[in-house]
Design a protein around this motif. Sequence first.
Motif, mmCIF file in Angstrom:
data_model
loop_
_atom_site.group_PDB
_atom_site.id
_atom_site.type_symbol
_atom_site.label_atom_id
_atom_site.label_comp_id
_atom_site.label_asym_id
_atom_site.label_seq_id
_atom_site.Cartn_x
_atom_site.Cartn_y
_atom_site.Cartn_z
ATOM 1 N N HIS A 172 -66.456 57.467 27.858
ATOM 2 C CA HIS A 172 -67.113 56.295 27.269
ATOM 3 C C HIS A 172 -66.779 56.241 25.779
ATOM 4 O O HIS A 172 -66.994 57.210 25.057
ATOM 5 N N PRO A 173 -66.244 55.128 25.286
ATOM 6 C CA PRO A 173 -65.789 55.080 23.895
ATOM 7 C C PRO A 173 -66.908 55.217 22.868
ATOM 8 O O PRO A 173 -66.643 55.559 21.718
ATOM 9 N N ARG A 174 -68.145 54.981 23.271
ATOM 10 C CA ARG A 174 -69.252 55.094 22.325
ATOM 11 C C ARG A 174 -69.809 56.523 22.272
ATOM 12 O O ARG A 174 -70.499 56.882 21.319
ATOM 13 N N ILE A 175 -69.516 57.325 23.279
ATOM 14 C CA ILE A 175 -70.008 58.717 23.307
ATOM 15 C C ILE A 175 -68.953 59.596 22.652
ATOM 16 O O ILE A 175 -67.850 59.776 23.182
ATOM 17 N N GLN A 176 -69.277 60.161 21.491
ATOM 18 C CA GLN A 176 -68.245 60.769 20.658
ATOM 19 C C GLN A 176 -68.460 62.239 20.329
ATOM 20 O O GLN A 176 -67.552 62.893 19.814
ATOM 21 N N ALA A 177 -69.651 62.777 20.603
ATOM 22 C CA ALA A 177 -69.906 64.167 20.224
ATOM 23 C C ALA A 177 -71.017 64.730 21.096
ATOM 24 O O ALA A 177 -71.682 64.003 21.836
ATOM 25 N N ILE A 178 -71.215 66.034 20.986
ATOM 26 C CA ILE A 178 -72.283 66.703 21.718
ATOM 27 C C ILE A 178 -72.927 67.752 20.828
ATOM 28 O O ILE A 178 -72.250 68.472 20.097
ATOM 29 N N LYS A 179 -74.266 67.768 20.840
ATOM 30 C CA LYS A 179 -75.013 68.890 20.280
ATOM 31 C C LYS A 179 -75.226 69.852 21.426
ATOM 32 O O LYS A 179 -75.996 69.596 22.350
ATOM 33 N N ASP A 180 -74.533 70.963 21.384
ATOM 34 C CA ASP A 180 -74.390 71.868 22.518
ATOM 35 C C ASP A 180 -75.436 72.974 22.458
ATOM 36 O O ASP A 180 -75.298 73.940 21.697
ATOM 37 N N GLY A 195 -61.162 68.061 24.221
ATOM 38 C CA GLY A 195 -60.874 67.458 22.936
ATOM 39 C C GLY A 195 -61.418 66.059 22.693
ATOM 40 O O GLY A 195 -61.275 65.534 21.589
ATOM 41 N N ARG A 196 -62.051 65.441 23.687
ATOM 42 C CA ARG A 196 -62.519 64.068 23.475
ATOM 43 C C ARG A 196 -63.872 64.013 22.778
ATOM 44 O O ARG A 196 -64.170 63.034 22.080
ATOM 45 N N LEU A 197 -64.687 65.038 22.940
ATOM 46 C CA LEU A 197 -65.980 65.102 22.264
ATOM 47 C C LEU A 197 -65.913 66.121 21.134
ATOM 48 O O LEU A 197 -65.359 67.210 21.304
ATOM 49 N N GLU A 198 -66.490 65.746 19.982
ATOM 50 C CA GLU A 198 -66.662 66.729 18.927
ATOM 51 C C GLU A 198 -67.816 67.647 19.344
ATOM 52 O O GLU A 198 -68.913 67.176 19.643
ATOM 53 N N VAL A 199 -67.559 68.944 19.383
ATOM 54 C CA VAL A 199 -68.560 69.902 19.849
ATOM 55 C C VAL A 199 -69.233 70.555 18.645
ATOM 56 O O VAL A 199 -68.601 71.293 17.887
ATOM 57 N N LEU A 200 -70.515 70.239 18.476
ATOM 58 C CA LEU A 200 -71.327 70.860 17.435
ATOM 59 C C LEU A 200 -72.390 71.714 18.108
ATOM 60 O O LEU A 200 -73.136 71.222 18.955
ATOM 61 N N THR A 201 -72.438 72.990 17.778
ATOM 62 C CA THR A 201 -73.464 73.817 18.391
ATOM 63 C C THR A 201 -74.827 73.460 17.832
ATOM 64 O O THR A 201 -74.977 73.142 16.653
ATOM 65 N N GLY A 202 -75.816 73.481 18.706
ATOM 66 C CA GLY A 202 -77.192 73.298 18.290
ATOM 67 C C GLY A 202 -77.980 74.584 18.388
ATOM 68 O O GLY A 202 -79.179 74.610 18.129
ATOM 69 N N GLU A 203 -77.297 75.652 18.773
ATOM 70 C CA GLU A 203 -77.903 76.981 18.827
ATOM 71 C C GLU A 203 -77.413 77.751 17.610
ATOM 72 O O GLU A 203 -76.247 78.149 17.546
ATOM 73 N N ASP A 204 -78.289 77.996 16.654
ATOM 74 C CA ASP A 204 -77.842 78.582 15.402
ATOM 75 C C ASP A 204 -77.202 79.962 15.590
ATOM 76 O O ASP A 204 -76.286 80.331 14.866
#
Length: 306
Positions: A172-180, A195-204
């Motif tokens: 989906h072109p509007r879904i661009q990242a994930i807080k993992d 590689g399509r989603l920017e992966v940002l960890t949400g677990e410190d």
Amino acid sequence: MPTHTSVTADIATAALPDRSVFSGLWIALVTPFKDGAVDHTALFALTTRLRAQGVSGFVACGSTGEAAALNKAEQLLVLQTVLDAAQGVPVVMGVSGYHLGEVLAQVQALARYPLAGLLVSAPHYIRPSQDGLLHWFRALADASTVPVVIYDIPYRTGATLSTETLLALAAHPRIQAIKDCGGNTGKTQALIADGRLEVLTGEDAQIFNTLALGGAGAISACAHWQTPRFVDLMEQVRASNLPEARRVWQALLPWVEACFAEPNPAPLKAMLAHAGEVRNELRAPMMPASRELGQRLRTLHELSRP
């Protein structure tokens, strides 16, 4: 009413922001309180301080911000304060719920704000099928005027997004990242490799590992404190200087562990209160950090002084 397919096709032809905006160190902001009300003065000052310390963006009204304890009017006022203090640093707004019509109304109400994106979690309590989760995120992404960051946090929502579902949503072109926060290293690696989603960890506790695997960054709670060190960690990994990044990370670990020794954001607010930035106040049923943890946090604060 346009069909799902036609809406998605229209989005695909529209100009979309650069996905690389969802990288680096983002702060999942606390919501300060004073005598039961939101302390907008403290929130503005805290956001201003963090902005000056080189963070990449802010998340307002996420789980660290006790969004579930704020009514919708309070959430919008919190968002406006953060936007005012951010002064152009990207801001993402948390969106959650389990009634699709009501959450769609939230999304539509947020269209008038200059947001970088929406952080959207799976519907809590319901535990839908994977097809139901696909429908949920696609419907909200179709309705949004800004990019969507998927908030994958099954221990809060009760809904686990499979790797296959996340890869389908990445189309989906509007879904661009994930807080993992999914707790599945294999899934994290698959999303990074895709590689399509920017992966940002949400677990410190997973910040270093996710960065080393090629993740884009982190949406962090504990980076409210020692913020320049977290920014330095990101820069060292980006420069492929892993020995120095490892040294920075090992120095940060005692704080990361203490920050989640009791339910978030109680330890974080205790530390920020000790530093004089906010009051040590949460909304019930959240409770302040224990006396023992408070002492541990104060010791860490003293040890971190130059």
